[in-house]
Scaffold this motif. Structure first.
Motif, PDB file in Angstrom:
ATOM      1  N   TYR A   1       0.574  -1.034  -0.052  1.00 33.51           N
ATOM      2  CA  TYR A   1       0.072  -0.461   0.106  1.00 33.51           C
ATOM      3  C   TYR A   1       1.053   1.112   0.768  1.00 33.51           C
ATOM      4  O   TYR A   1       1.158   1.547   1.072  1.00 33.51           O
ATOM      5  CB  TYR A   1      -1.163  -0.265   1.322  1.00 33.51           C
TER       6      TYR A   1
ATOM      7  N   ASP B   1      -2.831  -3.316  -2.593  1.00 32.29           N
ATOM      8  CA  ASP B   1      -4.311  -2.543  -2.091  1.00 32.29           C
ATOM      9  C   ASP B   1      -4.426  -1.266  -1.941  1.00 32.29           C
ATOM     10  O   ASP B   1      -5.288  -0.573  -1.367  1.00 32.29           O
ATOM     11  CB  ASP B   1      -3.660  -2.738   0.024  1.00 32.29           C
TER      12      ASP B   1
ATOM     13  N   ASN C   1      -8.350   0.944  -0.818  1.00 26.47           N
ATOM     14  CA  ASN C   1      -7.919   0.204  -0.131  1.00 26.47           C
ATOM     15  C   ASN C   1      -8.861  -0.592   0.610  1.00 26.47           C
ATOM     16  O   ASN C   1      -9.535  -0.353   1.191  1.00 26.47           O
ATOM     17  CB  ASN C   1      -7.334   1.563   0.643  1.00 26.47           C
TER      18      ASN C   1
ATOM     19  N   GLY D   1      -7.941  -2.908   2.903  1.00 24.37           N
ATOM     20  CA  GLY D   1      -7.072  -3.603   4.617  1.00 24.37           C
ATOM     21  C   GLY D   1      -5.725  -4.513   4.592  1.00 24.37           C
ATOM     22  O   GLY D   1      -5.751  -5.334   3.275  1.00 24.37           O
TER      23      GLY D   1
ATOM     24  N   ALA E   1      -5.809  -7.662   1.725  1.00 26.85           N
ATOM     25  CA  ALA E   1      -4.743  -7.869   1.234  1.00 26.85           C
ATOM     26  C   ALA E   1      -3.945  -9.129   0.957  1.00 26.85           C
ATOM     27  O   ALA E   1      -3.840  -9.706   0.273  1.00 26.85           O
ATOM     28  CB  ALA E   1      -3.396  -6.801   0.401  1.00 26.85           C
TER      29      ALA E   1
ATOM     30  N   GLY F   1       5.736  -5.605   2.513  1.00 26.69           N
ATOM     31  CA  GLY F   1       6.628  -4.875   0.870  1.00 26.69           C
ATOM     32  C   GLY F   1       6.683  -3.793   1.954  1.00 26.69           C
ATOM     33  O   GLY F   1       7.328  -2.680   0.756  1.00 26.69           O
ATOM     34  N   ASP F   2       6.594  -3.780   2.718  1.00 31.29           N
ATOM     35  CA  ASP F   2       8.346  -1.489   3.043  1.00 31.29           C
ATOM     36  C   ASP F   2       9.216  -2.313   4.122  1.00 31.29           C
ATOM     37  O   ASP F   2      10.220  -1.829   4.422  1.00 31.29           O
ATOM     38  CB  ASP F   2       7.585  -1.374   4.174  1.00 31.29           C
TER      39      ASP F   2
ATOM     40  N   GLN G   1      10.590  -4.033   5.932  1.00 33.76           N
ATOM     41  CA  GLN G   1      10.793  -4.344   7.886  1.00 33.76           C
ATOM     42  C   GLN G   1      11.312  -5.796   7.545  1.00 33.76           C
ATOM     43  O   GLN G   1      12.054  -6.233   8.934  1.00 33.76           O
ATOM     44  CB  GLN G   1       9.425  -3.989   8.489  1.00 33.76           C
TER      45      GLN G   1
ATOM     46  N   LYS H   1       3.454   1.424  22.500  1.00 29.61           N
ATOM     47  CA  LYS H   1       2.460   1.374  21.466  1.00 29.61           C
ATOM     48  C   LYS H   1       2.912  -0.104  21.684  1.00 29.61           C
ATOM     49  O   LYS H   1       2.546  -1.435  21.509  1.00 29.61           O
ATOM     50  CB  LYS H   1       3.497   1.337  19.922  1.00 29.61           C
TER      51      LYS H   1
ATOM     52  N   ARG I   1      11.599   1.329   9.688  1.00 30.36           N
ATOM     53  CA  ARG I   1      11.410   1.258   8.329  1.00 30.36           C
ATOM     54  C   ARG I   1      12.067   2.632   7.875  1.00 30.36           C
ATOM     55  O   ARG I   1      12.349   3.623   7.908  1.00 30.36           O
ATOM     56  CB  ARG I   1      10.116   2.284   7.988  1.00 30.36           C
TER      57      ARG I   1
ATOM     58  N   SER J   1       4.084   4.548   8.113  1.00 29.63           N
ATOM     59  CA  SER J   1       3.784   3.698   8.422  1.00 29.63           C
ATOM     60  C   SER J   1       2.054   3.574   7.947  1.00 29.63           C
ATOM     61  O   SER J   1       1.908   4.999   8.103  1.00 29.63           O
ATOM     62  CB  SER J   1       3.559   3.576  10.021  1.00 29.63           C
ATOM     63  N   LYS J   2       1.714   2.307   7.561  1.00 31.84           N
ATOM     64  CA  LYS J   2       0.155   3.320   7.054  1.00 31.84           C
ATOM     65  C   LYS J   2      -0.348   2.251   8.180  1.00 31.84           C
ATOM     66  O   LYS J   2      -1.941   2.865   7.524  1.00 31.84           O
ATOM     67  CB  LYS J   2      -0.054   1.958   5.994  1.00 31.84           C
ATOM     68  N   TYR J   3      -0.157   2.264   9.307  1.00 28.33           N
ATOM     69  CA  TYR J   3      -0.715   2.173  10.878  1.00 28.33           C
ATOM     70  C   TYR J   3      -1.441   3.987  11.432  1.00 28.33           C
ATOM     71  O   TYR J   3      -0.157   3.614  12.114  1.00 28.33           O
ATOM     72  CB  TYR J   3      -0.807   0.355  11.369  1.00 28.33           C
TER      73      TYR J   3
ATOM     74  N   LYS K   1      -6.616   2.930  13.127  1.00 28.13           N
ATOM     75  CA  LYS K   1      -6.658   1.272  12.352  1.00 28.13           C
ATOM     76  C   LYS K   1      -5.872   0.588  13.479  1.00 28.13           C
ATOM     77  O   LYS K   1      -6.470  -0.347  13.501  1.00 28.13           O
ATOM     78  CB  LYS K   1      -5.981   2.308  11.635  1.00 28.13           C
TER      79      LYS K   1
HETATM   80  N1  UDP Z   1      -0.680  -2.327   3.969  1.00 27.59           N
HETATM   81  C1  UDP Z   1      -1.833  -2.173   3.172  1.00 27.59           C
HETATM   82  N2  UDP Z   1      -3.268  -1.891   2.913  1.00 27.59           N
HETATM   83  C2  UDP Z   1      -3.190  -0.894   4.597  1.00 27.59           C
HETATM   84  C3  UDP Z   1      -2.226  -0.669   5.024  1.00 27.59           C
HETATM   85  C4  UDP Z   1      -0.969  -1.508   5.388  1.00 27.59           C
HETATM   86  O1  UDP Z   1      -1.436  -3.926   2.368  1.00 27.59           O
HETATM   87  O2  UDP Z   1      -4.297  -0.473   4.479  1.00 27.59           O
HETATM   88  C5  UDP Z   1       0.870  -3.249   3.489  1.00 27.59           C
HETATM   89  C6  UDP Z   1       2.076  -1.949   3.828  1.00 27.59           C
HETATM   90  O3  UDP Z   1       1.989  -1.694   2.967  1.00 27.59           O
HETATM   91  C7  UDP Z   1       3.247  -2.994   4.231  1.00 27.59           C
HETATM   92  C8  UDP Z   1       2.416  -3.865   5.405  1.00 27.59           C
HETATM   93  O4  UDP Z   1       0.824  -3.741   4.565  1.00 27.59           O
HETATM   94  O5  UDP Z   1       3.555  -3.068   3.112  1.00 27.59           O
HETATM   95  C9  UDP Z   1       2.905  -3.003   6.578  1.00 27.59           C
HETATM   96  O6  UDP Z   1       2.398  -2.103   7.073  1.00 27.59           O
HETATM   97  P1  UDP Z   1       3.555  -0.836   7.733  1.00 27.59           P
HETATM   98  O7  UDP Z   1       4.152  -1.292   7.507  1.00 27.59           O
HETATM   99  O8  UDP Z   1       2.651   0.342   7.676  1.00 27.59           O
HETATM  100  O9  UDP Z   1       2.354  -1.241   9.186  1.00 27.59           O
HETATM  101  P2  UDP Z   1       3.382  -1.675  10.779  1.00 27.59           P
HETATM  102  O10 UDP Z   1       5.008  -2.208  10.569  1.00 27.59           O
HETATM  103  O11 UDP Z   1       3.604   0.214  10.624  1.00 27.59           O
HETATM  104  O12 UDP Z   1       2.934  -1.486  11.325  1.00 27.59           O
END
Ligand code: UDP
Ligand code: MG
Length: 305
Positions: free
Chosen positions: A11, A41, A69, A71, A75, A93-94, A96, A129, A197, A202-204, A208
């Motif tokens: 995403y 997504d 999108n 979620g 996905a 996909g980030d 991490q 967190k 990252r 972050s998308k969360y 969310k």
């Molecule tokens: N992602 C997704 N849809 C969403 C939110 C996140 O596909 O609505 C993907 C995002 O691209 C990433 C993975 O889920 O590859 C984890 O998200 P993120 O790194 O933002 O979460 P965090 O690691 O911060 O918990």
């Protein structure tokens, strides 16, 4: 038959997809045949274009693109629906989840386990967190009746048997970590690196995350529903005790009972509890309603296979 399917939810990760593909290639060519399924997504950046370009150059890259999108966990579901491999690998996909850790997981799987979780050693998150996450995992593990390892990353590998089980679970509110633990196969954990990252955000956000936690709790536990019974018993008990106390005061001590304050307290207390319980019941009822609607879990706009 392909040996490995790697499923990657994406995403808005335009800065990360190409590097991930390159690093995965280096790691996977030593392990066997593989396919990479990127699930876009509903990104609003160039992620989907990049995935299509990768597919042109590398036939092992497949792509699904959602109409909007839906979620993270949905996905992943779409990827699972299309995976052909004997073993399935999930990762974010980030970047991490480092692709270089996959061989360790594979080795563990070969020892005879059906599911190997990547567990991160240290968390690179804020204290708040980490605390929220601790409370959440304690709750879910105590009350769901299944054991979901803490500190798990999305990075994991599992046998096709688990894929089939997951694909037969078509509920709309999807908490993949819980669903996998629920299937009850033979699991092992493997420590893996978890990178901070480097690119993108972050998308969360807190909202969310809260929604995910709430979803997880209501999908895997009916304890909140039982809370009604307990609170009901408690308030009835308090009421009865209070009643006896008043009778005692009036008959034996001859003190008249002043009504107003006690009535207000009782009304507010019982009223509050009733609203709370109604809300909880409504939450579960809403879920039943969504399931009865039986809409598809996701909608694809495009795919390259
Ligand atoms: N992602 C997704 N849809 C969403 C939110 C996140 O596909 O609505 C993907 C995002 O691209 C990433 C993975 O889920 O590859 C984890 O998200 P993120 O790194 O933002 O979460 P965090 O690691 O911060 O918990
Ligand atoms: Mg991340």
């Amino acid at each position: 038959m392909i040996e490995f399917s790697i499923i990657i939810p994406v995403y808005n990760e335009e800065e990360n997809v190409s590097e991930l593909h390159r690093r995965l290639g280096t790691v996977m060519e030593k392990l066997g045949t593989y396919e990479i399924i990127f699930v876009d997504d509903g990104s609003s950046d160039r992620s989907w274009q990049i995935i299509k370009d990768l597919h042109e150059r590398d036939a092992g890259v497949k792509g699904l693109s959602f109409s909007r999108n839906f979620g993270h966990h949905i996905a992943i579901t779409a990827g699972l629906d299309h995976a052909k491999g004997k073993a399935i690998i999930l990762m974010d996909g980030d970047l991490q989840d480092p692709p270089e850790e996959i061989p360790k997981l594979c080795r563990k799987l070969k020892e005879g386990y059906e599911l190997v979780y990547g567990i991160r050693k240290e968390k690179k998150d804020s204290i708040l967190k980490r605390f929220a996450s601790f409370v959440f995992w304690r709750f879910i593990n105590s009350f769901s009746g299944i054991n979901i390892p803490r500190n798990q990353t999305l990075l994991r590998i599992f046998d096709r048997k688990i894929l089939d089980a997951l694909n037969s679970m078509r509920e709309r509110s999807r908490f993949i970590h819980g669903m996998m633990a629920w299937t009850g196969f033979k699991t092992a954990v493997q420590e893996v690196e978890h990178a901070a990252r480097k690119r993108g955000v972050s998308k969360y956000n807190a909202v969310k995350l809260f929604r995910l936690a709430f979803n997880a709790i209501t999908s895997f536990s009916t304890l909140p529903l039982r809370v009604a019974t307990y609170l009901g018993l408690l308030s009835a008990g308090v009421g009865m005790f209070y009643g006896f106390y008043f009778i005692y005061k009036k008959i034996f001590l001859g003190i008249p009972v002043l009504g107003y304050a006690s009535i207000i307290v009782a009304v507010l207390f019982v009223g509050g509890i009733q609203l709370l319980i109604l809300g909880i019941i409504g939450e579960y009822l809403g879920r039943v309603y969504q399931e009865v609607q039986a809409r598809p879990i996701y909608v694809l706009r495009e795919h390259v296979f």
